[in-house]
Design a protein around this motif. Structure first.
Motif, PDB file in Angstrom:
ATOM      1  N   LYS A 194     -17.755   8.030 -23.023  1.00 17.58           N
ATOM      2  CA  LYS A 194     -18.872   8.407 -23.911  1.00 17.58           C
ATOM      3  C   LYS A 194     -20.124   8.708 -23.095  1.00 17.58           C
ATOM      4  CE  LYS A 194     -17.392   6.069 -28.079  1.00 17.58           C
ATOM      5  NZ  LYS A 194     -17.729   5.113 -29.127  1.00 17.58           N
ATOM      6  N   GLU A 195     -20.369   7.905 -22.067  1.00 15.92           N
ATOM      7  CA  GLU A 195     -21.541   8.132 -21.225  1.00 15.92           C
ATOM      8  C   GLU A 195     -21.376   9.401 -20.390  1.00 15.92           C
ATOM      9  OE1 GLU A 195     -24.315   5.808 -17.948  1.00 15.92           O
ATOM     10  OE2 GLU A 195     -22.721   4.721 -18.962  1.00 15.92           O
ATOM     11  N   LEU A 196     -20.141   9.680 -19.929  1.00 10.85           N
ATOM     12  CA  LEU A 196     -19.890  10.894 -19.156  1.00 10.85           C
ATOM     13  C   LEU A 196     -20.141  12.160 -19.977  1.00 10.85           C
ATOM     14  CD1 LEU A 196     -16.701  10.385 -16.959  1.00 10.85           C
ATOM     15  CD2 LEU A 196     -19.025  10.859 -16.222  1.00 10.85           C
ATOM     16  N   GLN A 197     -19.962  12.087 -21.286  1.00 11.24           N
ATOM     17  CA  GLN A 197     -20.224  13.248 -22.136  1.00 11.24           C
ATOM     18  C   GLN A 197     -21.712  13.571 -22.172  1.00 11.24           C
ATOM     19  OE1 GLN A 197     -18.345  12.042 -25.793  1.00 11.24           O
ATOM     20  NE2 GLN A 197     -16.365  12.884 -25.178  1.00 11.24           N
ATOM     21  N   ILE A 198     -22.541  12.592 -21.871  1.00 11.24           N
ATOM     22  CA  ILE A 198     -23.996  12.778 -21.907  1.00 11.24           C
ATOM     23  C   ILE A 198     -24.547  13.150 -20.525  1.00 11.24           C
ATOM     24  CG2 ILE A 198     -26.202  11.639 -22.383  1.00 11.24           C
ATOM     25  CD1 ILE A 198     -24.613   9.815 -24.322  1.00 11.24           C
ATOM     26  N   ARG A 199     -24.055  12.467 -19.486  1.00 14.27           N
ATOM     27  CA  ARG A 199     -24.597  12.678 -18.137  1.00 14.27           C
ATOM     28  C   ARG A 199     -23.592  12.228 -17.082  1.00 14.27           C
ATOM     29  NH1 ARG A 199     -27.302   8.445 -20.341  1.00 14.27           N
ATOM     30  NH2 ARG A 199     -26.917   6.410 -19.445  1.00 14.27           N
ATOM     31  N   LYS A 200     -23.862  12.607 -15.837  1.00 14.94           N
ATOM     32  CA  LYS A 200     -23.033  12.143 -14.728  1.00 14.94           C
ATOM     33  C   LYS A 200     -23.348  10.672 -14.463  1.00 14.94           C
ATOM     34  CE  LYS A 200     -26.299  13.738 -11.263  1.00 14.94           C
ATOM     35  NZ  LYS A 200     -26.559  14.707 -10.219  1.00 14.94           N
ATOM     36  N   ILE A 201     -22.388   9.983 -13.862  1.00 20.51           N
ATOM     37  CA  ILE A 201     -22.547   8.555 -13.587  1.00 20.51           C
ATOM     38  C   ILE A 201     -22.450   8.334 -12.080  1.00 20.51           C
ATOM     39  CG2 ILE A 201     -21.552   6.258 -13.904  1.00 20.51           C
ATOM     40  CD1 ILE A 201     -20.448   7.228 -16.570  1.00 20.51           C
ATOM     41  N   GLU A 202     -23.447   7.675 -11.521  1.00 21.25           N
ATOM     42  CA  GLU A 202     -23.403   7.290 -10.114  1.00 21.25           C
ATOM     43  C   GLU A 202     -22.781   5.905 -10.015  1.00 21.25           C
ATOM     44  OE1 GLU A 202     -26.981   7.797  -7.865  1.00 21.25           O
ATOM     45  OE2 GLU A 202     -27.526   9.604  -8.976  1.00 21.25           O
ATOM     46  N   PHE A 203     -21.945   5.698  -8.994  1.00 22.24           N
ATOM     47  CA  PHE A 203     -21.347   4.382  -8.806  1.00 22.24           C
ATOM     48  C   PHE A 203     -21.487   3.947  -7.358  1.00 22.24           C
ATOM     49  CE2 PHE A 203     -18.005   7.546  -8.358  1.00 22.24           C
ATOM     50  CZ  PHE A 203     -17.387   7.179  -7.178  1.00 22.24           C
ATOM     51  N   ASP A 204     -21.581   2.651  -7.173  1.00 21.43           N
ATOM     52  CA  ASP A 204     -21.659   2.011  -5.860  1.00 21.43           C
ATOM     53  C   ASP A 204     -21.001   0.653  -6.047  1.00 21.43           C
ATOM     54  OD1 ASP A 204     -22.211   1.016  -3.379  1.00 21.43           O
ATOM     55  OD2 ASP A 204     -24.382   1.306  -3.494  1.00 21.43           O
ATOM     56  N   GLN A 205     -19.734   0.554  -5.636  1.00 19.59           N
ATOM     57  CA  GLN A 205     -18.950  -0.623  -5.952  1.00 19.59           C
ATOM     58  C   GLN A 205     -18.230  -1.137  -4.717  1.00 19.59           C
ATOM     59  OE1 GLN A 205     -17.333  -0.162  -9.684  1.00 19.59           O
ATOM     60  NE2 GLN A 205     -16.654  -2.257  -9.846  1.00 19.59           N
ATOM     61  N   SER A 206     -18.011  -2.444  -4.702  1.00 19.79           N
ATOM     62  CA  SER A 206     -17.317  -3.078  -3.591  1.00 19.79           C
ATOM     63  C   SER A 206     -16.113  -3.848  -4.130  1.00 19.79           C
ATOM     64  CB  SER A 206     -18.276  -4.030  -2.868  1.00 19.79           C
ATOM     65  OG  SER A 206     -17.625  -4.643  -1.787  1.00 19.79           O
ATOM     66  N   PHE A 207     -14.982  -3.762  -3.410  1.00 21.04           N
ATOM     67  CA  PHE A 207     -13.752  -4.439  -3.807  1.00 21.04           C
ATOM     68  C   PHE A 207     -13.333  -5.366  -2.673  1.00 21.04           C
ATOM     69  CE2 PHE A 207     -13.908  -0.333  -5.873  1.00 21.04           C
ATOM     70  CZ  PHE A 207     -13.673  -0.660  -7.202  1.00 21.04           C
ATOM     71  N   GLU A 208     -13.267  -6.646  -2.960  1.00 21.46           N
ATOM     72  CA  GLU A 208     -12.900  -7.641  -1.964  1.00 21.46           C
ATOM     73  C   GLU A 208     -11.416  -7.509  -1.591  1.00 21.46           C
ATOM     74  OE1 GLU A 208     -14.932  -9.780  -0.349  1.00 21.46           O
ATOM     75  OE2 GLU A 208     -16.571  -8.789  -1.397  1.00 21.46           O
ATOM     76  N   PRO A 209     -11.027  -7.994  -0.396  1.00 20.71           N
ATOM     77  CA  PRO A 209      -9.615  -7.967  -0.023  1.00 20.71           C
ATOM     78  C   PRO A 209      -8.761  -8.658  -1.084  1.00 20.71           C
ATOM     79  CG  PRO A 209     -10.948  -8.537   1.876  1.00 20.71           C
ATOM     80  CD  PRO A 209     -11.879  -8.511   0.682  1.00 20.71           C
TER      81      PRO A 209
END
Length: 102
Positions: free
Chosen positions: A6-21
């Motif tokens: 739903k949010e993508l239909q309105i605007r682009k989404i920036e992400f900055d995420q970290s995944f632990e081992p």
């Protein structure tokens, strides 16, 4: 990582995420994630594409594996860009689909 359609239909989404081992299945038990996997970039819904999503960004992680030649540990620093396209899943009503030679 979850992205709101739903949010993508309105605007682009920036992400900055970290995944632990251990959070991501590497699909090969010989590979081990040593550091957190950091991914950042932008997700956008492509116009007039039938719902395709494009993710552009980069990731950084340290992977460890056993060296077949020296039997020691080998470490690889992966710091690479990515450009991914996701297509909506096509739903079929038939349980079986016939495939011809063509």
């Amino acid at each position: 990582m979850f992205i709101s359609l739903k949010e993508l239909q309105i605007r682009k989404i920036e992400f900055d995420q970290s995944f632990e081992p251990g959070e991501i299945d590497l699909a090969d038990p010989a590979l081990r994630q040593v550091s957190p996997l950091a991914a950042k970039g932008i997700a956008r819904l492509l116009p007039n594409s039938g719902g395709q999503i494009r993710l552009v960004g980069s990731y950084r992680v340290v992977i460890e594996a056993d060296c077949d030649r020296c039997l020691g540990l080998a470490r690889f620093v992966l710091n690479e860009p990515f450009d991914l396209f996701y297509h909506p899943m096509v739903e079929t009503t038939a349980e079986e689909v016939e495939i011809d030679e063509g």
